[in-house]
Design an enzyme around this catalytic site. Structure first.
Site, PDB file in Angstrom:
ATOM      1  N   HIS A  18     -10.034  -4.488   2.737  1.00  0.00           N
ATOM      2  CA  HIS A  18      -8.869  -3.597   2.761  1.00  0.00           C
ATOM      3  C   HIS A  18      -7.812  -4.091   1.765  1.00  0.00           C
ATOM      4  O   HIS A  18      -7.279  -5.177   1.918  1.00  0.00           O
ATOM      5  CB  HIS A  18      -8.306  -3.576   4.187  1.00  0.00           C
ATOM      6  CG  HIS A  18      -7.108  -2.704   4.369  1.00  0.00           C
ATOM      7  ND1 HIS A  18      -5.880  -3.194   4.729  1.00  0.00           N
ATOM      8  CD2 HIS A  18      -6.969  -1.368   4.258  1.00  0.00           C
ATOM      9  CE1 HIS A  18      -5.028  -2.194   4.841  1.00  0.00           C
ATOM     10  NE2 HIS A  18      -5.659  -1.067   4.563  1.00  0.00           N
ATOM     11  N   GLU A  45     -11.662  -1.498  -0.717  1.00  0.00           N
ATOM     12  CA  GLU A  45     -10.711  -0.379  -0.601  1.00  0.00           C
ATOM     13  C   GLU A  45      -9.495  -0.654  -1.466  1.00  0.00           C
ATOM     14  O   GLU A  45      -8.917  -1.754  -1.404  1.00  0.00           O
ATOM     15  CB  GLU A  45     -10.257  -0.210   0.857  1.00  0.00           C
ATOM     16  CG  GLU A  45      -9.453   1.045   1.110  1.00  0.00           C
ATOM     17  CD  GLU A  45      -7.935   0.885   1.225  1.00  0.00           C
ATOM     18  OE1 GLU A  45      -7.242   1.906   1.360  1.00  0.00           O
ATOM     19  OE2 GLU A  45      -7.431  -0.259   1.148  1.00  0.00           O
ATOM     20  N   ASP A  47      -5.801   1.254  -3.044  1.00  0.00           N
ATOM     21  CA  ASP A  47      -4.872   2.384  -3.072  1.00  0.00           C
ATOM     22  C   ASP A  47      -4.526   2.646  -4.525  1.00  0.00           C
ATOM     23  O   ASP A  47      -4.401   1.693  -5.305  1.00  0.00           O
ATOM     24  CB  ASP A  47      -3.604   2.020  -2.298  1.00  0.00           C
ATOM     25  CG  ASP A  47      -3.937   1.527  -0.903  1.00  0.00           C
ATOM     26  OD1 ASP A  47      -4.380   2.348  -0.087  1.00  0.00           O
ATOM     27  OD2 ASP A  47      -3.774   0.317  -0.642  1.00  0.00           O
ATOM     28  N   HIS A  60      -0.189   0.224  -3.679  1.00  0.00           N
ATOM     29  CA  HIS A  60      -0.096   0.921  -2.398  1.00  0.00           C
ATOM     30  C   HIS A  60       1.109   1.846  -2.282  1.00  0.00           C
ATOM     31  O   HIS A  60       0.976   3.019  -1.935  1.00  0.00           O
ATOM     32  CB  HIS A  60      -0.067  -0.093  -1.245  1.00  0.00           C
ATOM     33  CG  HIS A  60      -0.059   0.551   0.100  1.00  0.00           C
ATOM     34  ND1 HIS A  60       1.095   0.963   0.723  1.00  0.00           N
ATOM     35  CD2 HIS A  60      -1.072   0.893   0.937  1.00  0.00           C
ATOM     36  CE1 HIS A  60       0.803   1.509   1.886  1.00  0.00           C
ATOM     37  NE2 HIS A  60      -0.519   1.487   2.034  1.00  0.00           N
ATOM     38  N   GLU A 119      -8.421   5.147  -1.981  1.00  0.00           N
ATOM     39  CA  GLU A 119      -7.583   5.942  -1.089  1.00  0.00           C
ATOM     40  C   GLU A 119      -6.636   6.810  -1.905  1.00  0.00           C
ATOM     41  O   GLU A 119      -5.850   6.310  -2.703  1.00  0.00           O
ATOM     42  CB  GLU A 119      -6.784   5.062  -0.121  1.00  0.00           C
ATOM     43  CG  GLU A 119      -6.047   5.982   0.850  1.00  0.00           C
ATOM     44  CD  GLU A 119      -5.167   5.279   1.854  1.00  0.00           C
ATOM     45  OE1 GLU A 119      -5.339   4.069   2.088  1.00  0.00           O
ATOM     46  OE2 GLU A 119      -4.301   5.988   2.410  1.00  0.00           O
TER      47      GLU A 119
HETATM   48  O1  G3P Z   1      -8.257   3.359   4.464  1.00  0.00           O
HETATM   49  C1  G3P Z   1      -7.413   3.147   5.516  1.00  0.00           C
HETATM   50  C2  G3P Z   1      -6.106   2.469   5.174  1.00  0.00           C
HETATM   51  O2  G3P Z   1      -6.156   1.893   3.910  1.00  0.00           O
HETATM   52  C3  G3P Z   1      -4.952   3.411   5.293  1.00  0.00           C
HETATM   53  O3  G3P Z   1      -3.718   2.816   5.347  1.00  0.00           O
HETATM   54  O4  G3P Z   1      -1.548   2.114   4.440  1.00  0.00           O
HETATM   55  O5  G3P Z   1      -3.448   0.534   4.415  1.00  0.00           O
HETATM   56  O6  G3P Z   1      -3.404   2.442   2.846  1.00  0.00           O
HETATM   57  P1  G3P Z   1      -3.023   1.939   4.205  1.00  0.00           P
HETATM   58 MG    MG Z   2      -5.272   2.185   1.850  1.00  0.00          MG
END
Ligand code: G3P
Ligand code: MG
Length: 255
Positions: A18, A45, A47, A60, A119
């Site tokens: 993450h 993952e 952003d 993010h 994301e």
């Molecule tokens: O993919 C789930 C998660 O990444 C969503 O929340 O704020 O960590 O981008 P966030």
């Molecule tokens: Mg995310």
């Protein structure tokens, strides 16, 4: 590497770093990606955001402050200015000098080693998110990552559009806070393969519904052993964690 659509059904669960390995390195930086890969994460993952000169960066927030100390919005900042900021020092001195990567720079590390989970953030007020979506897609297609990328979003409309235009892309709806619809109801609307929710939202009801309809479940954020027990008990397959090394060990220990 198998295309994602073939990989997912063959595994009991897979580890998603993450924001990279954001528990051990500054989120969404190349250091964080490297640590996730070293930890054996199956997927990373990230952003992404659009800069003022229309480049896709791995970041993010919509604003610069929290992780760079910069001022203003990403949308009002050029790639070059973004990359002049320090994106590591806030996390620890050890990471001073880490910068904000472009999506291409992150892909260069991930390609051939792990799957990518992009994301897609919901649009900012007044933003035409199609510009951002087109830039993300161009990058993914140019880098030949389309079979190895999962597109996740709280913005289900964007995922529905992706599917309409490119049915072979792999998508996962992220559950919106207070959305009581079941995974199958959301999937019926937008055609996603996966459904991602927070630990708190991972109820037996959602889990049973997803499994019964062939939708795979993802959960964030699984950081502790007890979190993993909970997630696996509710049949989550995509295990998103800030600590991929720790969670990988835990999974291996369970055999
Ligand atoms: O993919 C789930 C998660 O990444 C969503 O929340 O704020 O960590 O981008 P966030
Ligand atoms: Mg995310």
């Amino acid at each position: 590497m198998l295309p994602l659509r073939e990989f997912v059904p063959t595994v009991r669960q897979f580890i998603v770093g993450h924001r990279g390995s954001s528990g051990t390195a500054p989120e969404n930086t190349l250091a964080s990606v490297r640590e996730a890969l070293d930890a054996g994460a199956d997927m990373v993952e990230l952003d992404v955001q659009l800069t003022s000169d229309q480049e896709i960066v791995v970041f993010h927030d919509a604003v610069l402050g929290r992780t760079t100390g910069g001022k203003g919005k990403v949308a009002g900042t050029t790639l070059q200015s973004m990359q002049s900021l320090d994106a590591g020092a806030w996390f620890s001195e050890k990471y001073t000098g880490e910068t904000v990567p472009s999506l291409r720079q992150a892909i260069a590390l991930i390609k051939g080693k792990a799957y990518l989970n992009i994301e897609i953030k919901p649009p900012q007020p007044g933003e035409d998110y199609h510009i951002r979506l087109d830039k993300i897609l161009s990058c993914i297609f140019e880098e030949k990552m389309e079979e190895f990328t999962l597109f996740g979003s709280f913005h289900h409309g964007a995922l529905a559009e992706l599917k309409r235009n490119y049915p072979l892309l792999h998508t996962a709806a992220i559950n919106l806070p207070n959305d009581t619809r079941l995974p199958s109801e959301i999937a019926a609307e937008i055609g996603c393969e996966g459904f991602i929710c927070s630990m708190r939202e991972l109820t037996h009801k959602r889990s049973k519904d997803a499994i019964a309809h062939g939708i795979y479940l993802g959960v964030y954020t699984v950081n502790m052993r007890e979190d993993l027990d909970f997630a696996l008990g509710r049949k989550a397959k995509a295990i998103a964690t800030n600590f991929p090394a720790r969670i990988r060990e835990e999974i291996l220990a369970r055999g």
